[in-house]
Design a protein around this motif. Structure first.
Motif, PDB file in Angstrom:
ATOM      1  N   ARG A   1       0.901  -1.183   0.191  1.00 17.81           N
ATOM      2  CA  ARG A   1       0.063  -0.053   0.026  1.00 17.81           C
ATOM      3  C   ARG A   1       0.979   1.136  -0.010  1.00 17.81           C
ATOM      4  NH1 ARG A   1      -5.106   1.343   1.424  1.00 17.81           N
ATOM      5  NH2 ARG A   1      -5.313  -0.677   2.444  1.00 17.81           N
ATOM      6  N   PRO A   2       1.084   1.921  -1.137  1.00 17.59           N
ATOM      7  CA  PRO A   2       1.784   3.229  -1.171  1.00 17.59           C
ATOM      8  C   PRO A   2       1.252   4.293  -0.236  1.00 17.59           C
ATOM      9  CG  PRO A   2       1.333   2.567  -3.457  1.00 17.59           C
ATOM     10  CD  PRO A   2       0.288   1.701  -2.545  1.00 17.59           C
ATOM     11  N   SER A   3       2.357   5.005   0.123  1.00 18.02           N
ATOM     12  CA  SER A   3       1.756   6.111   0.966  1.00 18.02           C
ATOM     13  C   SER A   3       0.917   7.171   0.356  1.00 18.02           C
ATOM     14  CB  SER A   3       3.090   6.974   1.713  1.00 18.02           C
ATOM     15  OG  SER A   3       2.669   8.121   2.587  1.00 18.02           O
ATOM     16  N   ALA A   4      -0.244   7.502   0.833  1.00 19.14           N
ATOM     17  CA  ALA A   4      -0.914   8.633   0.452  1.00 19.14           C
ATOM     18  C   ALA A   4      -0.367   9.899   0.379  1.00 19.14           C
ATOM     19  CB  ALA A   4      -2.410   8.682   0.964  1.00 19.14           C
ATOM     20  N   LEU A   5       0.639  10.171   1.313  1.00 12.92           N
ATOM     21  CA  LEU A   5       1.164  11.381   1.656  1.00 12.92           C
ATOM     22  C   LEU A   5       2.726  11.769   1.033  1.00 12.92           C
ATOM     23  CD1 LEU A   5       0.260  11.690   5.448  1.00 12.92           C
ATOM     24  CD2 LEU A   5      -1.174  12.589   3.432  1.00 12.92           C
ATOM     25  N   GLY A   6       3.067  10.402   0.671  1.00 16.70           N
ATOM     26  CA  GLY A   6       4.576  10.386   0.170  1.00 16.70           C
ATOM     27  C   GLY A   6       5.720  10.558   1.137  1.00 16.70           C
ATOM     28  N   THR A   7       5.311  10.676   2.257  1.00 20.10           N
ATOM     29  CA  THR A   7       6.470  10.559   3.445  1.00 20.10           C
ATOM     30  C   THR A   7       6.300   9.841   4.317  1.00 20.10           C
ATOM     31  OG1 THR A   7       5.067  12.513   4.563  1.00 20.10           O
ATOM     32  CG2 THR A   7       6.786  13.278   2.829  1.00 20.10           C
ATOM     33  N   GLY A   8       7.096   9.588   5.597  1.00 17.60           N
ATOM     34  CA  GLY A   8       6.770   8.870   6.440  1.00 17.60           C
ATOM     35  C   GLY A   8       7.524   7.243   6.397  1.00 17.60           C
ATOM     36  N   PRO A   9       7.420   6.511   7.292  1.00 15.80           N
ATOM     37  CA  PRO A   9       8.104   5.119   7.230  1.00 15.80           C
ATOM     38  C   PRO A   9       7.188   4.425   6.756  1.00 15.80           C
ATOM     39  CG  PRO A   9       7.608   5.565   9.455  1.00 15.80           C
ATOM     40  CD  PRO A   9       7.291   7.072   8.738  1.00 15.80           C
ATOM     41  N   THR A  10       7.328   3.113   6.142  1.00 15.35           N
ATOM     42  CA  THR A  10       6.699   2.213   5.649  1.00 15.35           C
ATOM     43  C   THR A  10       6.241   1.030   6.564  1.00 15.35           C
ATOM     44  OG1 THR A  10       7.044   2.355   3.435  1.00 15.35           O
ATOM     45  CG2 THR A  10       6.431   0.173   4.132  1.00 15.35           C
ATOM     46  N   PHE A  11       5.230   0.613   7.366  1.00 12.27           N
ATOM     47  CA  PHE A  11       4.864  -0.559   7.993  1.00 12.27           C
ATOM     48  C   PHE A  11       5.251  -1.652   7.426  1.00 12.27           C
ATOM     49  CE2 PHE A  11       2.268   2.752   9.887  1.00 12.27           C
ATOM     50  CZ  PHE A  11       2.997   2.699  11.366  1.00 12.27           C
ATOM     51  N   VAL A  12       6.038  -2.562   7.593  1.00 12.82           N
ATOM     52  CA  VAL A  12       6.474  -3.918   7.269  1.00 12.82           C
ATOM     53  C   VAL A  12       5.850  -4.992   8.108  1.00 12.82           C
ATOM     54  CG1 VAL A  12       8.249  -5.517   6.259  1.00 12.82           C
ATOM     55  CG2 VAL A  12       8.111  -2.755   5.970  1.00 12.82           C
ATOM     56  N   TRP A  13       5.046  -5.798   7.576  1.00 12.82           N
ATOM     57  CA  TRP A  13       4.623  -6.824   8.792  1.00 12.82           C
ATOM     58  C   TRP A  13       5.481  -8.394   8.384  1.00 12.82           C
ATOM     59  CZ3 TRP A  13       1.581  -7.570  12.495  1.00 12.82           C
ATOM     60  CH2 TRP A  13       1.262  -9.198  12.657  1.00 12.82           C
ATOM     61  N   LEU A  14       5.818  -8.738   9.491  1.00 13.37           N
ATOM     62  CA  LEU A  14       6.491  -9.988   9.378  1.00 13.37           C
ATOM     63  C   LEU A  14       5.769 -10.953  10.383  1.00 13.37           C
ATOM     64  CD1 LEU A  14       9.954  -8.385  10.088  1.00 13.37           C
ATOM     65  CD2 LEU A  14       9.231  -9.485   7.965  1.00 13.37           C
TER      66      LEU A  14
END
Length: 282
Positions: free
Chosen positions: A40-53
């Motif tokens: 799911r790309p960021s709608a804001l274009g900033t901030g970290p990406t949450f990565v599920w493990l």
């Protein structure tokens, strides 16, 4: 998994569908397996990406994984979920799985999407893979910066710390003669299968052997009625994280899944706090 093996992971093909499902081939020759992921790309274009493990035998469509995805959507953040080989919608045989193999796939998917900063959200075995992934990224000196760790009932070194000490004579014989043993699962009609390769590889991937320098905030959620990963294991993990901003939340009536509505609310609060902390320092 050492750096050279990680670099040898070959990404042969990537396809995406209209529902956001992508597939990435990791490895080469007989080791090639197709990994399913949803980004799911960021709608804001900033901030970290949450990565599920995810955990052992879980998949990217579990309750907690979807909660992470919903939170990302609400906050306009990027989110990445995927299935290890032998899990969910990914290819490969489950019986071939090891910590090194699943770690290799985790890094390959993140490398493919190439986020600048990530928050690793690891559940059970995924907590172990999160810690190993952070170590590998720091060792090789390239790739995304880890901005935070959210560990849910983390099970680092579970093969050495939890499984091997409890092996019965029958299970030891099965490992020696068949290369695996089976265990009744509380969550599935099919038994859990633990292979000799998984146990031996687990020894090579131990993290509870010295100080773990994460360089980022760590928040652990742990149920005190967890019969799979006792809460004392989380207390032991904290002992190896003395130099970091670590918060341990013990949920007195929580089990291993921590998937009740009130547990999911706690997870949401943790993820929001980690993202807000990243905004303050970035």
């Amino acid at each position: 998994m050492d750096g050279t093996r990680e670099q040898a992971a070959e990404q042969l093909r990537d396809t995406s569908t209209s529902d956001g499902l992508g597939r990435l081939t990791v490895g080469k020759g007989s080791e090639a397996r197709e990994i399913a992921y949803i980004h799911r790309p960021s709608a804001l274009g900033t901030g970290p990406t949450f990565v599920w493990l995810g955990g052992y035998r879980s998949d990217m469509n579990g309750t907690k994984a979807l909660q992470m995805d919903r939170l990302a959507a609400e906050h306009g953040a990027a989110a990445l979920r995927f299935d290890y080989s032998g899990h969910g919608q990914s290819g490969g045989n489950f019986s071939d799985g090891t910590i090194s193999r699943w770690l290799e796939e985790s890094i390959a998917v993140v490398d493919h999407l190439a986020p600048a900063r990530i928050i690793l959200v690891g559940s059970s075995m995924g907590g172990w893979i999160a810690l190993r992934m952070l170590q590998e990224l720091r060792t090789r000196g390239r790739g995304p910066e880890v901005a935070g760790l959210a560990l849910i009932a983390p099970a680092p070194d579970f093969t050495c710390e939890l499984i091997e000490p409890a092996l019965t004579d029958l299970e030891r014989r099965s490992l020696a003669e068949r290369g695996y043993f089976e265990e009744i699962s509380q969550y599935s009609a099919e038994p859990n299968i633990f292979t000799r390769a998984l146990l031996e590889d687990g020894t090579r991937n131990r993290v509870l052997t010295g100080i773990i320098e994460t360089g980022c905030p760590v928040h652990i959620l742990q149920g005190m009625r967890d019969e799979d990963v006792p809460y004392q294991h989380a207390l032991k993990l904290v002992e190896f994280l003395p130099a970091d901003d670590v918060v341990l939340t013990l949920i007195r009536d929580g089990d291993h899944r921590l998937s009740r509505p009130r547990d999911l609310e706690k997870l949401q609060s943790v993820l929001v706090a980690l993202r807000d902390h990243d905004h303050k320092i970035s």
